[in-house]
Design an enzyme around this catalytic site. Structure first.
Site, PDB file in Angstrom:
ATOM      1  N   GLY A 132     -17.399  72.024  28.024  1.00  0.00           N
ATOM      2  CA  GLY A 132     -17.335  71.655  26.381  1.00  0.00           C
ATOM      3  C   GLY A 132     -17.587  72.938  25.794  1.00  0.00           C
ATOM      4  O   GLY A 132     -17.670  74.064  26.370  1.00  0.00           O
ATOM      5  N   LYS A 133     -17.452  72.775  24.619  1.00  0.00           N
ATOM      6  CA  LYS A 133     -17.633  73.661  23.656  1.00  0.00           C
ATOM      7  C   LYS A 133     -18.911  73.801  23.068  1.00  0.00           C
ATOM      8  O   LYS A 133     -19.239  72.868  22.384  1.00  0.00           O
ATOM      9  CB  LYS A 133     -16.547  73.866  22.621  1.00  0.00           C
ATOM     10  CG  LYS A 133     -15.268  74.694  23.188  1.00  0.00           C
ATOM     11  CD  LYS A 133     -14.209  74.885  22.121  1.00  0.00           C
ATOM     12  CE  LYS A 133     -14.468  75.575  20.643  1.00  0.00           C
ATOM     13  NZ  LYS A 133     -14.760  76.872  21.238  1.00  0.00           N
ATOM     14  N   GLY A 144     -19.011  79.869  21.668  1.00  0.00           N
ATOM     15  CA  GLY A 144     -18.909  80.258  23.329  1.00  0.00           C
ATOM     16  C   GLY A 144     -18.317  78.997  23.916  1.00  0.00           C
ATOM     17  O   GLY A 144     -18.448  77.940  23.586  1.00  0.00           O
ATOM     18  N   VAL A 190     -18.672  76.530  27.556  1.00  0.00           N
ATOM     19  CA  VAL A 190     -19.652  76.285  28.815  1.00  0.00           C
ATOM     20  C   VAL A 190     -18.808  75.888  30.037  1.00  0.00           C
ATOM     21  O   VAL A 190     -17.893  75.106  30.092  1.00  0.00           O
ATOM     22  CB  VAL A 190     -20.531  75.045  28.646  1.00  0.00           C
ATOM     23  CG1 VAL A 190     -21.781  75.122  29.571  1.00  0.00           C
ATOM     24  CG2 VAL A 190     -21.082  75.161  26.939  1.00  0.00           C
ATOM     25  N   ASP A 195     -32.919  70.703  14.703  1.00  0.00           N
ATOM     26  CA  ASP A 195     -31.474  70.447  14.961  1.00  0.00           C
ATOM     27  C   ASP A 195     -31.362  69.220  15.855  1.00  0.00           C
ATOM     28  O   ASP A 195     -30.584  69.228  16.659  1.00  0.00           O
ATOM     29  CB  ASP A 195     -30.742  71.559  15.565  1.00  0.00           C
ATOM     30  CG  ASP A 195     -29.377  71.494  15.348  1.00  0.00           C
ATOM     31  OD1 ASP A 195     -28.599  72.165  15.717  1.00  0.00           O
ATOM     32  OD2 ASP A 195     -28.891  70.805  14.412  1.00  0.00           O
TER      33      ASP A 195
END
Ligand SMILES: CC(C)CCNC(=O)Cn1cc(-c2ccc3c(-c4nc5ccccc5[nH]4)n[nH]c3c2)cn1
Length: 263
Positions: A13-14, A18, A20, A129
């Site tokens: 995934g993103k 960056g 992963v 978050d």
């Protein structure tokens, strides 16, 4: 560590910055999630010192519901984070698939989230978050806070998702640009619980960000009929305009709705 220590597999995934990848540490065969960040990206985002701070915090955290950072290394162009592999992937994909979770499943996740927040607050770490996109699921379906904290104060940039934190999860004190403390995580826990049970965040207003801000500031909360009375009670005790009135985490763990499904 170096890249030679790993067999790198498919992208997982993103992340915010960056990508992963699934990876296996060659000597031990251990499966990890290897996050690769480009230094050039970090430099332009001026977040390298934030990253260092996040890495510092996360490498000392040990909790079953917080994704582990096992280590990191870098080469000329990239920084590599060796992260725990979460066997059941991203929670928000499950939420999209089922559109909303049962009370039983939501109560398990909220109890696990509360445990992780208690641990973080004891270490004076405010997550800031909390949202489904930052949550992963371990191989036994247990919740894992995957992303770390919100290094920057959420800038109320016009876009739906500020650099940190979506708009939907911001408490009134942040929307109004006032001072905030760890009780912002209590508010976000209430928003998360609502989104698990209803499928959309409580103050979302697709028409505009301004409208969403207004609904947050006014705590314009409408809880659908299908949500049980106990669940609605806990949501209302967390989504309080006054941070001091929000139910403390240890009381959340003792709330009847949580006890009903986590006995
Ligand atoms: C230390 C500091 C800089 C923050 C560290 N945290 C991050 O970098 C946030 N982050 C975690 C990830 C991430 C993404 C996906 C996974 C996964 C995972 N498991 C999967 C199983 C099935 C399908 C997809 C999966 N992704 N395991 N661990 C992950 C970790 C991406 N960004």
């Amino acid at each position: 560590w170096s890249l030679e220590d790993f067999d790198v597999g498919r992208p997982l995934g993103k992340g915010k910055f960056g990508r992963v990848y699934l990876a296996r540490e060659k000597r031990s065969g251990y499966i990890v999630a290897l996050k690769i960040l480009f230094k050039s990206e970090l430099a332009e985002g001026r977040i390298e010192k934030q990253l260092r701070r996040e890495i510092e915090i996360q490498s000392h955290l040990r909790h079953p519901n917080i994704l582990r950072l096992y280590g990191y290394f870098y080469d000329a162009k990239r920084v590599y984070l060796i992260l725990e592999y979460a066997g059941k992937g991203e929670l928000y994909k499950q939420l999209k698939k089922y559109s909303r979770f049962t009370e039983k499943r939501s109560a398990k996740y909220i109890a696990q989230m509360t445990g992780a927040l208690l641990y973080l607050h004891k270490k004076h770490v405010i997550h800031r978050d909390i949202k489904p996109e930052n949550l992963l699921l371990g191989v036994k379906g247990e919740l894992k806070i995957g992303d770390f904290g919100c290094p920057l104060k959420p800038t109320l940039s016009p876009s739906r998702t500020t650099l940190c934190g979506t708009l939907d999860y911001l408490p009134p004190e942040m929307v109004e640009g006032r001072d905030h403390n760890e009780k912002v995580d209590l508010w976000a826990l209430g928003v998360l619980m609502y989104e698990f049970l209803v499928g959309v965040p409580p103050f979302e207003d697709p028409s505009s960000n301004r409208a969403t801000y207004k609904r947050i500031a006014q705590v314009d909360l409408r809880i659908p009929e299908f949500v049980s009375a106990e669940a609605a009670d806990l949501i209302r005790r967390l989504l309080r305009h006054n941070p001091a009135e929000r139910l403390p985490l240890d009381h959340v763990l003792r709330h009847p709705w949580i006890l009903k499904f986590n006995s």
